[in-house]
Structure formats: structure tokens, C-alpha cells
Scaffold this active site. Structure first.
Site, PDB file in Angstrom:
ATOM      1  N   GLU A  34      69.672  38.724  38.814  1.00  0.00           N
ATOM      2  CA  GLU A  34      70.929  37.204  38.889  1.00  0.00           C
ATOM      3  C   GLU A  34      70.498  35.745  39.156  1.00  0.00           C
ATOM      4  O   GLU A  34      71.544  35.542  40.502  1.00  0.00           O
ATOM      5  CB  GLU A  34      72.480  38.018  39.012  1.00  0.00           C
ATOM      6  CG  GLU A  34      72.741  38.976  37.921  1.00  0.00           C
ATOM      7  CD  GLU A  34      73.204  40.213  38.021  1.00  0.00           C
ATOM      8  OE1 GLU A  34      74.280  39.895  38.953  1.00  0.00           O
ATOM      9  OE2 GLU A  34      73.361  40.859  37.777  1.00  0.00           O
ATOM     10  N   GLU A  36      70.032  47.098  30.362  1.00  0.00           N
ATOM     11  CA  GLU A  36      71.621  47.881  30.843  1.00  0.00           C
ATOM     12  C   GLU A  36      72.498  47.993  30.393  1.00  0.00           C
ATOM     13  O   GLU A  36      73.486  47.342  30.278  1.00  0.00           O
ATOM     14  CB  GLU A  36      71.935  46.550  32.346  1.00  0.00           C
ATOM     15  CG  GLU A  36      71.417  46.520  33.500  1.00  0.00           C
ATOM     16  CD  GLU A  36      71.818  45.728  34.129  1.00  0.00           C
ATOM     17  OE1 GLU A  36      72.780  45.508  34.810  1.00  0.00           O
ATOM     18  OE2 GLU A  36      70.755  45.438  35.507  1.00  0.00           O
ATOM     19  N   HIS A  83      74.530  42.893  29.148  1.00  0.00           N
ATOM     20  CA  HIS A  83      76.496  43.728  29.086  1.00  0.00           C
ATOM     21  C   HIS A  83      77.128  43.343  28.160  1.00  0.00           C
ATOM     22  O   HIS A  83      77.829  41.906  28.286  1.00  0.00           O
ATOM     23  CB  HIS A  83      76.560  44.006  30.266  1.00  0.00           C
ATOM     24  CG  HIS A  83      76.252  44.474  31.484  1.00  0.00           C
ATOM     25  ND1 HIS A  83      76.232  45.565  31.631  1.00  0.00           N
ATOM     26  CD2 HIS A  83      75.322  43.821  32.687  1.00  0.00           C
ATOM     27  CE1 HIS A  83      75.400  46.173  32.343  1.00  0.00           C
ATOM     28  NE2 HIS A  83      74.880  45.345  32.622  1.00  0.00           N
ATOM     29  N   ASN A  86      65.503  39.254  35.985  1.00  0.00           N
ATOM     30  CA  ASN A  86      66.593  40.307  35.440  1.00  0.00           C
ATOM     31  C   ASN A  86      67.743  39.659  35.476  1.00  0.00           C
ATOM     32  O   ASN A  86      68.499  38.698  36.482  1.00  0.00           O
ATOM     33  CB  ASN A  86      66.539  41.656  35.526  1.00  0.00           C
ATOM     34  CG  ASN A  86      67.446  42.707  34.364  1.00  0.00           C
ATOM     35  OD1 ASN A  86      67.428  42.632  33.823  1.00  0.00           O
ATOM     36  ND2 ASN A  86      68.144  43.300  35.225  1.00  0.00           N
ATOM     37  N   ASP A 109      74.969  47.800  27.287  1.00  0.00           N
ATOM     38  CA  ASP A 109      76.528  48.459  27.277  1.00  0.00           C
ATOM     39  C   ASP A 109      77.309  47.443  26.338  1.00  0.00           C
ATOM     40  O   ASP A 109      77.096  46.056  26.134  1.00  0.00           O
ATOM     41  CB  ASP A 109      77.120  49.336  28.854  1.00  0.00           C
ATOM     42  CG  ASP A 109      77.654  47.957  29.881  1.00  0.00           C
ATOM     43  OD1 ASP A 109      77.535  46.651  29.573  1.00  0.00           O
ATOM     44  OD2 ASP A 109      78.037  48.596  30.900  1.00  0.00           O
TER      45      ASP A 109
HETATM   46  O1  9MR Z   1      76.376  50.221  38.607  1.00  0.00           O
HETATM   47  C1  9MR Z   1      76.355  49.154  39.392  1.00  0.00           C
HETATM   48  C2  9MR Z   1      77.895  49.650  39.856  1.00  0.00           C
HETATM   49  O2  9MR Z   1      77.974  51.127  40.373  1.00  0.00           O
HETATM   50  C3  9MR Z   1      78.473  48.325  40.787  1.00  0.00           C
HETATM   51  O3  9MR Z   1      79.220  49.325  41.637  1.00  0.00           O
HETATM   52  C4  9MR Z   1      77.836  47.588  40.882  1.00  0.00           C
HETATM   53  C5  9MR Z   1      78.201  46.727  42.107  1.00  0.00           C
HETATM   54  O4  9MR Z   1      77.432  45.224  41.529  1.00  0.00           O
HETATM   55  O5  9MR Z   1      76.942  47.414  40.312  1.00  0.00           O
HETATM   56  C6  9MR Z   1      76.517  47.728  38.972  1.00  0.00           C
HETATM   57  O6  9MR Z   1      75.410  47.420  38.465  1.00  0.00           O
HETATM   58  C7  9MR Z   1      75.808  46.155  38.536  1.00  0.00           C
HETATM   59  C8  9MR Z   1      73.332  45.904  38.507  1.00  0.00           C
HETATM   60  O7  9MR Z   1      73.132  46.457  39.621  1.00  0.00           O
HETATM   61  C9  9MR Z   1      73.210  45.016  37.670  1.00  0.00           C
HETATM   62  N1  9MR Z   1      73.493  43.883  37.075  1.00  0.00           N
HETATM   63  C10 9MR Z   1      74.849  44.213  36.738  1.00  0.00           C
HETATM   64  C11 9MR Z   1      75.597  45.549  36.933  1.00  0.00           C
HETATM   65  C12 9MR Z   1      76.940  46.061  36.588  1.00  0.00           C
HETATM   66  O8  9MR Z   1      77.707  45.574  37.931  1.00  0.00           O
END
Ligand code: 9MR
Length: 344
Positions: free
Chosen positions: A158, A264, A235, A199, A266
Site C-alpha cells: 500500500e 486478498e 477488496h 501489493n 473479498d
Molecule cells: O485482515 C487484517 C485484519 O485482521 C486487521 O485488523 C487489519 C488491520 O488493518 O488488517 C487486515 O488485513 C489487511 C491487509 O493486511 C492489507 N490489506 C488490507 C487488509 C484489510 O484491512
């Protein structure tokens, strides 16, 4: 539209078959998503998180349906280097052990990210030299630890804003844009074989943000910086429309000599989930699977956990959810059958 209708018919048929077919004869099991993906030389994976690994029914599906796992949190900086120079790999190791026991490969996630950083790092002003040393040590210690155990790393996560400008992170502010090339080179030194990715989310369509990655990737390649792939998080949200240029986008990165992966996935919706929304969601899952299969260098698809029971969405987007192919009871939704259908 025609394929849309055909696909929906396929989904309905698949659901009917699943519901009405007699249980499979002994010794015969339906192919899993992983089996089907492997026929195309792809993987089909899921994220998981350590607290979930006590849920036996959950683990049964996680261990059987997928051939790739990504730790949702266990390999992030706050978890792996909670104090400066003091490393703790227990969470990531637990997930690697699960994956090994189930013959699954692991995507490492993530080495450099502005979020979920430990307090010691965010609570201090760093000089460029200090932060460079901290970053190098973090990357190389973690990559060395997981050498031979993960097949790919999200090295930087990011890095860009929506408009394609650099995200103002502690790394960018202190080190400038060169931190990306440095991070990739340090990771490569620590593991000559692992695939190195950048990513991000909202880079599924051709647009300002994915253009920024395209330009950066091209420049890094021209400079001989070790970059192997671009991870498109995907996402998605029904209310924002399907990223119709996904395939074209995957293709342009492939032409730069890069792998891509949907890392990732969804597809959330505004609740309540209706039959129509679930059918549309199923169609989108099928469409993104088709897009990946259409581009040789799209190496695999990972859902951001597989069941609504453990989705991150409801906690982050009020009133939204139902984003994954299995529901909260671990029952497959229309999306699951649509993915199967697309992989056949
Ligand atoms: O799935 C992750 C969640 O459990 C955490 O609380 C969150 C915190 O920002 O991060 C989530 O995973 C993220 C990933 O590491 C990077 N891309 C976005 C994902 C969703 O927030």
C-alpha cells in the site's frame, strides 16, 4: 450478458446438484478449489489468522479446500519485531506449520507497511540513516527466517494514494521513494529465490493508482531492481461496480515481465444479503477467476479468509459484510459454486 446468464444458470445448477445429489461414493471426493486451480497451473488460497486456528470445523475446510495460505496478521511488523531488534516469529511459524501439515504454500505478508507497526517505531523521530538500518534489519531478519518456507513476499504494501501519488508514510517521508528499491534489494539478498511483490488495493482497474504501479514497476525493471510481481488485493464492493478492466490490467503487468496475483479477495455488500446480491457476488467471483485464468502470469487467487465468520469487513465497514464464499456457518454460498464452475 449471454455469458452472464449462462453463468448464473450454471450457479443455480451447481447449487441444485450440490443439494440434491446423493453423497459421493466412498473413496471418491469432489475436487477442491485447489485441485481445480492446479489444473490451470494456479493456486487457490485463503488468508487465515492465529486466533482462528482453534476452530476445528474451520480448520478442516482451510486445510482441505486450499493449497495456499496467507497469514492475515501473524507476519506483520508489530507481531514479528515487538521491540526493536527483538524478533518473535511464533505467530507466523504457527501458520507455516499448519500450511506444511496440509501441503500448502505460504505468501508472506507483509514486510513494509505504514499500518500495524510497533509503537517503538511509530513513537520516535528517525533520521534517514537510522530508519534505513531499522528497515534493512527488519526485512532481512524476517526474510531469512522464512527462507524456503514462503514462496512469495509482499515486500511493500500500500505505497500509493488513490490518485497515484506517494502515500505519506514514515518510510516515504524519511527515506524518499528509493525505499521501495532498497526494500526489494534487501529482501533479495536475504532470499535469492522467493518471489518479491508490491501489493495494494484499488489497483484492479486501469486508473491513476494502478498506473502509478505500472510506471514504478517499469522503472524498477529498467533499473534491474528485483521485482517479481504485483499483488492486486481485490477488496471489492458490490455497490462500487465490478473492475471491468481487470484482465487488461493483469495483461499489461504481464507484458512488463511480472507475475500478478489476486491476493486478498473479498466482495462485500450492504447488508442484508439478499438472493440477488449473493447471485451478483457469485458472478463477480467467477469473473475475477476468469480474468486470472485468462492471463498466464496471473499465478493464483487468495480470498481474505474464506468464511464470513472471520471476515474483517463488518468491523471496518458498518452495515456491510457477507463478503466471502462461505457463510458464517461455514456453508458454501453461491460464490463458492461459481468459483468452482469458473475453474472447471
Ligand atoms: O485482515 C487484517 C485484519 O485482521 C486487521 O485488523 C487489519 C488491520 O488493518 O488488517 C487486515 O488485513 C489487511 C491487509 O493486511 C492489507 N490489506 C488490507 C487488509 C484489510 O484491512
Amino acid at each position: 450478458m449471454r455469458t452472464h446468464r449462462l453463468r448464473l444458470a450454471g450457479v443455480v445448477a451447481a447449487v441444485l446438484v450440490a443439494v440434491t445429489a446423493p453423497t459421493a461414493q466412498a473413496g471418491h471426493r469432489d475436487p477442491t478449489l485447489a485441485d481445480l486451480a492446479q489444473r490451470h497451473g494456479r493456486y487457490f488460497g485463503s488468508a487465515t489468522d492465529n486466533p482462528e486456528l482453534v476452530d476445528e470445523p474451520y480448520k478442516a475446510v482451510l486445510g482441505s479446500e486450499f493449497d495456499q495460505i496467507t497469514p492475515g496478521n501473524g507476519m506483520k511488523w508489530y507481531a514479528t519485531e515487538p521491540q526493536q531488534g527483538v524478533f518473535d516469529f511464533t505467530k507466523g511459524d504457527e501458520i507455516v506449520d499448519f500450511a506444511r501439515a496440509h501441503h500448502q504454500k505460504v505468501r508472506g505478508h507483509t514486510l513494509v507497511w505504514h499500518s500495524q507497526l510497533p509503537g517503538w517505531l511509530t513513537g520516535k523521530e528517525w533520521t534517514a540513516d537510522e530508519l534505513r538500518a531499522v528497515l534493512k534489519n527488519h526485512i532481512q531478519t524476517e526474510v531469512r527466517h522464512y527462507r524456503g518456507k514462503v514462496f512469495a513476499w509482499d515486500v511493500v504494501n500500500e505505497a500509493f494514494n488513490e490518485d497515484g501519488t506517494w502515500r505519506d508514510t514514515v518510510f516515504y517521508r524519511t527515506l524518499g521513494p528509493g525505499y521501495i528499491a532498497d526494500a526489494l534489494r534487501w529482501a533479495r539478498q536475504a532470499d535469492p529465490k522467493v518471489k518479491l511483490y508490491l501489493n495494494d488495493y484499488n489497483i484492479e482497474t486501469v486508473g491513476a493508482k494502478s498506473d502509478a504501479y505500472y510506471a514504478l514497476a517499469k522503472e524498477l525493471k529498467a533499473q534491474g531492481v528485483p521485482l517479481d510481481g504485483i499483488g492486486l488485493q481485490a477488496h471489492l464492493a458490490l455497490q462500487y461496480g465490478y473492475p471491468t478492466s481487470l484482465e487488461e490490467n493483469l495483461r499489461r503487468f504481464a507484458k512488463l515481465g511480472l507475475d500478478t496475483a489476486l491476493t486478498e479477495v473479498d466482495i462485500r455488500m450492504i447488508l442484508p444479503a439478499t438472493e440477488e446480491k449473493l447471485a451478483q457476488q457469485a458472478q463477480w467471483y467467477a469473473d475475477l477467476t476468469d480474468a486470472c485464468l485468462a492471463v498466464r502470469r496471473c499465478v493464483g487467487i487468495t480470498v481474505w479468509d474464506y468464511t464470513d465468520k472471520y471476515s474483517w469487513i463488518p468491523a471496518f465497514f458498518e452495515g456491510q459484510g457477507a463478503a466471502l464464499p462461505w457463510d458464517e456457518q461455514l456453508l458454501p454460498k453461491p460464490a463458492y459454486f461459481a468459483i468452482r464452475d469458473a475453474l472447471r
